[in-house]
Scaffold this motif. Structure first.
Motif, short mmCIF file in Angstrom:
data_model
loop_
_atom_site.label_atom_id
_atom_site.label_comp_id
_atom_site.label_asym_id
_atom_site.label_seq_id
_atom_site.Cartn_x
_atom_site.Cartn_y
_atom_site.Cartn_z
N GLY A 163 0.79 -1.23 0.00
CA GLY A 163 0.00 0.00 0.00
C GLY A 163 0.82 1.28 0.00
N THR A 164 2.15 1.20 -0.15
CA THR A 164 2.91 2.45 -0.21
C THR A 164 2.71 3.12 -1.57
OG1 THR A 164 4.82 1.20 -0.99
CG2 THR A 164 4.71 1.68 1.38
N GLN A 218 -0.44 13.21 2.58
CA GLN A 218 -0.71 13.13 4.01
C GLN A 218 -2.00 12.36 4.28
OE1 GLN A 218 -0.64 17.16 5.59
NE2 GLN A 218 -2.03 16.51 7.23
N THR A 219 -3.03 12.66 3.51
CA THR A 219 -4.32 12.00 3.70
C THR A 219 -4.20 10.50 3.42
OG1 THR A 219 -5.38 14.02 2.95
CG2 THR A 219 -6.76 12.06 3.02
N GLU A 269 -2.16 4.15 7.55
CA GLU A 269 -1.84 3.88 8.94
C GLU A 269 -3.06 3.36 9.69
OE1 GLU A 269 1.51 7.43 9.18
OE2 GLU A 269 -0.27 7.50 10.47
N GLU A 270 -4.22 3.92 9.29
CA GLU A 270 -5.46 3.50 9.97
C GLU A 270 -6.09 2.29 9.30
OE1 GLU A 270 -7.79 7.02 9.91
OE2 GLU A 270 -6.52 8.07 11.36
N TRP A 278 -11.15 1.17 -1.55
CA TRP A 278 -10.87 2.25 -2.49
C TRP A 278 -11.83 3.40 -2.39
CZ3 TRP A 278 -8.15 1.13 -7.65
CH2 TRP A 278 -6.98 0.41 -7.38
N SER A 279 -13.09 3.08 -2.21
CA SER A 279 -14.06 4.17 -2.17
C SER A 279 -13.80 5.08 -0.98
CB SER A 279 -15.49 3.63 -2.14
OG SER A 279 -15.66 2.86 -0.97
N SER A 280 -13.37 4.49 0.15
CA SER A 280 -13.06 5.32 1.32
C SER A 280 -11.81 6.16 1.08
CB SER A 280 -12.82 4.44 2.55
OG SER A 280 -13.88 3.57 2.74
N LEU A 281 -10.81 5.55 0.49
CA LEU A 281 -9.60 6.30 0.14
C LEU A 281 -9.94 7.50 -0.73
CD1 LEU A 281 -6.89 3.60 -0.78
CD2 LEU A 281 -6.96 5.10 1.22
#
Lengths: 553, 553
Positions: free
Chosen positions: A476-477, A508-509, A515-516, A521-524
């Protein structure tokens, strides 16, 4: 006439509560007759749309009953939707000679000329449409060969006026059939559907001939070339320009495709009388002295791409406007076009042309209040349905009807899809039928709707930001990006700081989401959208569309 | 008065060849005096733009000469650009009491009230601006406290009329200073700059008082609530609504922020006379019987978000329009707004309200031809510069000046930035100065220009397609995508086939590029753009913006 209790339904699929896309329907138990199939120009909020036509789903669902379509005259708001209509409902088309000429050009373009049954009518014709029978009466309007329709239905006579005015000195002696109208009225009219365009205008509409007099007056004084711009379809007015040219020894050249087409068709069909050799090609006419030249052109609405506007901007391939030219804009702006026409007038004055525009060189094709009252008095209808107009026009037409004795409860103000049901001679509001706008954008018919239009509106206001990031499938990086590309938002060079900060904010977002362990994808995407949207609004008070694109490899 | 050969320059940075963003400049060798700093509402093609103000680069480059700015009256097209102006040029502002009240509200909002030097003037003031000296004369207009300016320059008197009409029965007895104008004219006017807005309109403009009579007539007959919508700044008209309310025992509530502001300021400053307790809050007035209610609102231009339009759509938080209401739209549509006003009228009629609109309840604030001639005859200027109008209005005003004896060669029609140079009493066209539009979009000033607007236009017509592909850094193979995301183009669900084919086409194009070793990104992107653009145009006759995004990981 057979009387029965089967009942008749009257409704509009277009043309009430609006100007344009006229389509009226009269339906008995067995049969449906359609009158007109027009288009409407798009409203301001219909971004990118070329035209709007009626939704005919209802007719398609009842296709076995549709006996034919009658076209009252050849204006776009009455024939512009016909090709689409016929592609879905292949029924006979009934129209007068000039109207049919204009229709055929359209059907040819649409590639359906041969498979369409066309029936030539004149004002003396009688046609049978299932159980119904139609006769016609001639009316005056701003194009030749217009008719109103008298439809004999199981319930009684229903009259549709078409677009009309009463011109007491018509061009080409095309008088309105007043005697015939009176006769129809005497026989008894169950319901009248009548043109409401000028219901707000007191008095009588002027005669087309008064425009001819004004045009001749200009011709008698103009020192150089004369440019006349008018609606291509106004054959009467074009006739008067031809007559003036003959009288003052000028030749005419035609600029603008639709004008060339209409002049050709109306000459061929005998609606435009012009001596041989009066029409010249642009390069021929340029060899003549200025005082022998008339340029007949489209563009009376100041449309950006029209002949007159392009000539005024020196952007026309074949013809320029020159200092000393006299330009007659023989039309009034259609509501919404006022500013475009004013701009063209300004441009023409700047070139050094003289410009004649406004009410002296134009009369409406629609009857004013006295003419509407006259029609009502001729027809003496039991029920009255004002058609062809915005709501305030229909309403005022209703008031006029009351004034001449139609009881208020016998007047029906309809929206598209509202029906009037007449059974046993009694009318009431019936069940609503499906109606709507079909939007045409390029070749696409109906593939643009509210969501697409809403997006275009958003895009037009503040543009778009596309945010692209590539994430690693493994962990996920961020492998690449975020890249922010904007269009229609800000000058990128002047806003580097803003966009850099936006970039940091996206990184940042996303990092925080990772991290959380937010990795839907939809949330991202929503997180990026929200954070960026908030930041940009704070900084700029703009809300560009934000399109986060997250790729995984 | 000191005469010399230094010369004077007269020009507009806004206001000629357009309606709006007025800014006129008079410059001697040593000093610059600016008159007005207005805004203009955006043209149709300025998508997403909130307003337009004059480019003042020229003044900034000559900042040491700028002695002050005189504001003739408090309309937005004269004060709307003032905050921006003062942020860049902190010079004294000269204005009459009401005008200053309206300006101060703006400066406060912009956070520059305290650092701005404001000088209160009245029509008897004399102010010194470097070598120049200004006196004033009262004129009638559609807002109280308007003045014209007489500027004594090294070359002679230059008069700027401000916006004006001659109202023989003005409200609040604010008579125009005709005697003073005649006196100025007798002293000798070198150059007159005069308001051209109604130069195309014959005769005299009606008195504001005639609108009051029409309003009272409506009040005397209206059975239920009365809604009056007008320009917030038309304090005279609001006064007449208040007077009618008093006479017919009605209370008033005000809907619309700008109307609330202007009423507050004009009451505080003594320009609006209203008995205590006549103004009620919306929830209080809703307790009164309908026949005691007046709703005074903004929205006379049919603007989508305005109070009247929202009330008509039942989308206003505090107030609805109800059947039986009488709505007076006491304004005429500003060119371009005709359709919006018509829509609102339709909407109001549909609700069942009665609507009074049109010329009976509105008069213009600008003088017609007879008044323009009267001004010219009073001032008897040597040189004449028509201002405040589109080109055709300036031109017609020039013709009016010729008619009353100004020689044609002494009349100067200017575009923004054109100068008239007067030296030794002789005027001629001088060097052009920099002028232009500054576009304001949200908080951004000047960060939106032609490219951004062109993109917004494109986006608004056919939408956008974003094509995203991730390529491998090693071997150029496609790792992810192509993904095609569209907005404002087509309904995706109805166009799956089209988009699938588009996808295949992109893959194919990229693959071919790789095979041919084309690996410059700009070439790759252009190939995708061209191939996809061509395909989509063939299929749809649309040209959406295509944004290829190629990522490498």
């Amino acid at each position: 006439m057979s009387k029965s209790n089967q009942g008749v339904l009257i409704f509009a699929l277009g043309g009430v509560g609006e100007i344009g896309k006229n389509m009226y329907v009269i339906q008995s138990d067995e049969d449906i007759v359609v009158i007109d199939a027009g288009l409407k120009f798009p409203e301001e909020e219909m971004l990118g749309i070329d035209m709007v036509i009626p939704d005919i789903t209802y007719l398609e669902e009842n296709r076995e009953k549709v006996r034919g379509i009658i076209i009252t005259h050849g204006h776009e708001d009455h024939i512009g939707g016909l090709s689409f209509f016929l592609k879905h409902l292949n029924v006979p088309v009934y129209a007068t000679k000039l109207t049919l000429g204009l229709i055929e050009a359209k059907l040819k373009e649409a590639g359906i000329l041969n498979e369409t049954k066309r029936v030539l009518i004149n004002s003396d014709s009688e046609i049978t449409l299932g159980q119904m029978r139609a006769t016609f009466f001639r009316v005056n309007h701003s194009i030749p060969d217009c008719v109103g329709v008298c439809l004999e239905t199981p319930e009684g006579y229903i009259v549709h006026t078409g677009d009309f005015k009463f011109d007491q000195t018509p061009i080409n002696n095309q008088y309105a059939d007043i005697a015939k109208m009176a006769e129809i009225g005497d026989r008894g009219v169950l319901a009248l559907l009548s043109d409401s365009t000028n219901a707000e205008r007191p008095g009588f509409t002027g005669s087309e001939r008064s425009v001819g007099a004004a045009i001749k007056d200009v011709f008698s004084k103009a020192p150089g070339r004369i440019v006349v711009s008018t609606f291509a379809s106004n054959v009467h007015r074009i006739q008067q320009v031809v007559d003036a040219a003959v009288e003052f020894n000028r030749k005419i050249t035609i600029i603008g495709r639709s004008m060339v087409n209409v002049v050709q068709i109306s000459k061929d069909l005998g609606y435009l009388h012009a001596p041989d050799g009066i029409f010249l090609e642009p390069d021929e006419i340029n060899k003549l002295p200025a005082e022998q030249v008339v340029i007949l052109s489209t563009g009376s609405q100041g449309e950006t791409m029209s002949a007159l506007t392009r000539m005024a901007r020196s952007a026309h391939r074949k013809m320029d406007i020159l200092p000393g030219d006299t330009v007659i804009i023989a039309a009034t702006p259609i509501p919404g076009n006022e500013k475009f026409v004013s701009r063209t007038v300004d441009q023409l004055y700047r070139i050094g042309a003289d410009v004649i525009y406004g009410s002296s060189v134009h009369v409406s094709g629609h009857g004013s209040q006295e003419e509407l009252r006259l029609m009502l008095n001729l027809m003496k209808p039991k029920y009255f349905i004002p058609i062809h107009g915005e709501y305030r026009m229909l309403r005022m037409h209703g008031i006029l009807a009351e004034q001449v004795g139609v009881p208020a409860e016998n007047i029906f103000l309809l929206d598209n899809g509202d029906t009037v049901e007449i059974t046993g001679g009694k009318a009431r509001y019936g069940p609503k039928v499906h109606s709507g706008n079909v939007l045409i954008d390029g070749l696409g018919v109906g593939d643009v709707g509210n969501i697409v239009l809403r997006d275009r509106k958003l895009l037009s206001q503040d543009g778009i930001l596309v945010v692209v990031v590539t994430l690693s499938k493994q962990n996920g990086t961020i492998l690449s990006g975020p890249d922010i590309i904007s269009r229609g938002f800000v000058y990128v060079r002047e806003s580097e700081e803003l966009l850099d900060e936006a970039n940091r904010l996206v990184t940042q977002t996303l990092t925080k989401c990772m991290e959380e362990n937010v990795n839907e994808w939809s949330s991202l995407k929503n997180s990026v959208k929200d954070a960026l949207g908030r930041y940009l609004y704070e900084q700029t008070r703009r809300r560009p569309m934000i399109l986060p694109i997250i790729m995984e490899v």
